[in-house]
Design an enzyme around this catalytic site. Structure first.
Site, mmCIF file in Angstrom:
data_model
loop_
_atom_site.group_PDB
_atom_site.id
_atom_site.type_symbol
_atom_site.label_atom_id
_atom_site.label_comp_id
_atom_site.label_asym_id
_atom_site.label_seq_id
_atom_site.Cartn_x
_atom_site.Cartn_y
_atom_site.Cartn_z
ATOM 1 N N LYS A 85 4.912 10.219 -4.325
ATOM 2 C CA LYS A 85 5.901 11.184 -4.797
ATOM 3 C C LYS A 85 6.343 12.046 -3.622
ATOM 4 O O LYS A 85 5.521 12.676 -2.961
ATOM 5 C CB LYS A 85 5.300 12.049 -5.903
ATOM 6 C CG LYS A 85 6.245 13.149 -6.379
ATOM 7 C CD LYS A 85 5.751 13.800 -7.636
ATOM 8 C CE LYS A 85 6.661 14.942 -8.039
ATOM 9 N NZ LYS A 85 6.226 15.578 -9.275
ATOM 10 N N LYS A 113 8.587 7.794 -6.603
ATOM 11 C CA LYS A 113 9.515 8.815 -7.081
ATOM 12 C C LYS A 113 10.013 9.676 -5.950
ATOM 13 O O LYS A 113 9.199 10.090 -5.131
ATOM 14 C CB LYS A 113 8.766 9.685 -8.096
ATOM 15 C CG LYS A 113 9.523 10.831 -8.665
ATOM 16 C CD LYS A 113 8.620 11.590 -9.578
ATOM 17 C CE LYS A 113 9.362 12.796 -10.080
ATOM 18 N NZ LYS A 113 8.463 13.734 -10.710
#
Ligand code: PBG
Length: 329
Positions: free
Chosen positions: A202, A256
């Site tokens: 992330k 992400k």
């Protein structure tokens, strides 16, 4: 790669000449089985509230969750992801509301499990940002996000969500060591069947902007998340994050944001045999959606963006387009 023949004997356009042949040679496609739908929840009654930065995405009060869940179940979307818009009066520096069994997420899990049984999966973020007054995913002490102290709270948050009936625990906080500790405590408490989807790679991204408005953490966020979320210049570091989380017990891993990180998805897919999920985040959604609304691009851009994830190797995609595109697939 072996190319047999050459122009003019070889003409690659022959396999593109009609729709039927294009369908026959198509290498990737998208089905509803690939989609995860995020849902924002808000307190109060009878509310379906629009979100300024995310056209056509809404916050639902608990009693209104069926308006969107009915559609999701009917179109066979496999899983929803729950995100709360927490009243600022309930936020404090430790994010203690995360551990309240009557917080919005807990109430929503109970309602969905009761009404829809196991016809749809539920995934919940594990992180403190919807609950902290400073908007960070962990405890903030003297300008630093504390790691181990935060993990202790995340363990409790995960256990609570599992007790409520959450199927997939999704730590999105990027603290070190949390996957192993959460797995251990889930197992100890007889939640061996609860899966962990780690937001393993992330990145500290500008593309989360609209989401932070949607959950109400935008105004309060102090500073940035660069001391725990990854530097967007890095690729090898993502492999280390993934390797660690797999070792610690992740069943599924997430990359992400989505579109600027297709190379990371492919790299993980080539190096590990584990399902990789992609998150087409709020900023990506709003850019595409606004582009369509302004007629700068057409609606096919949605499918094009989602098939890009499949081509890169993603097994599933968290996307705010899930409910909108499911009926056309
Ligand atoms: C919180 C969280 C964020 C998103 C999902 N979980 C924001 C952040 O880390 O600041 C972003 C999702 C999106 O932008 O759609 N840990």
């Amino acid at each position: 790669m072996i190319i047999t023949g050459k122009y003019p004997n070889l003409r690659l356009r022959r396999n593109r000449k009609r729709d039927w042949i294009r369908r026959l040679v198509q290498e990737n496609n998208l089905s509803v089985n690939d989609l995860i739908l995020p849902i924002f929840i808000i307190d109060g009654k009878n509310k379906v509230e629009s979100i300024k930065s995310m056209p056509d995405v809404f916050r639902y009060s608990i009693d209104k969750i069926p308006t969107i869940l009915d559609k999701a179940v009917k179109s066979k979307i496999p899983m929803v992801a729950l995100f709360p818009y927490t009243n600022s009066k309930l936020k404090n520096s430790t994010g203690i509301e995360a551990l309240n069994e009557n917080n919005l997420v807990c109430k929503a899990i109970r309602l969905i499990k009761k009404k829809y049984k196991n016809n749809i999966g539920i995934m919940c973020d594990v992180a403190l940002d919807p609950y902290t007054s400073h908007g960070h995913d962990g405890l903030l002490y003297k300008g630093k996000i504390l790691n181990d102290e935060t993990v202790e709270i995340l363990i409790k948050q995960s256990l609570l969500q599992a007790e409520m009936g959450c199927d997939v625990i999704a730590p999105s906080d990027m603290m070190d060591g949390r996957i192993g500790k959460i797995r251990k405590s889930l197992d100890k408490n007889k939640f061996q069947d609860v899966q962990i989807l780690s937001y393993a790679a992330k990145y500290a991204s500008s593309f989360y902007g609209p989401f932070r408005e949607a959950v109400g953490s935008n105004k309060s966020l102090k500073g940035d998340k660069k001391t725990y979320q990854m530097d967007f210049s890095n690729n090898q570091e993502a492999l280390r994050e993934i390797a660690l989380d797999i070792k610690e017990g992740a069943d599924l891993v997430m990359v992400k944001p989505g579109m600027p990180y297709l190379d990371i998805i492919r790299n993980i897919k080539d190096n590990f045999k584990i399902p990789v999920f992609a998150y087409q985040v709020s900023g990506e959604y709003s850019l595409i959606k606004n582009g369509i609304n302004k007629k700068l691009i057409n609606e096919n851009s949605i499918l094009e963006s989602l098939i890009g994830f499949k081509r890169a190797g993603a097994s599933a995609i968290v996307t705010y387009f899930a409910d909108k595109i499911a009926k056309n697939l």
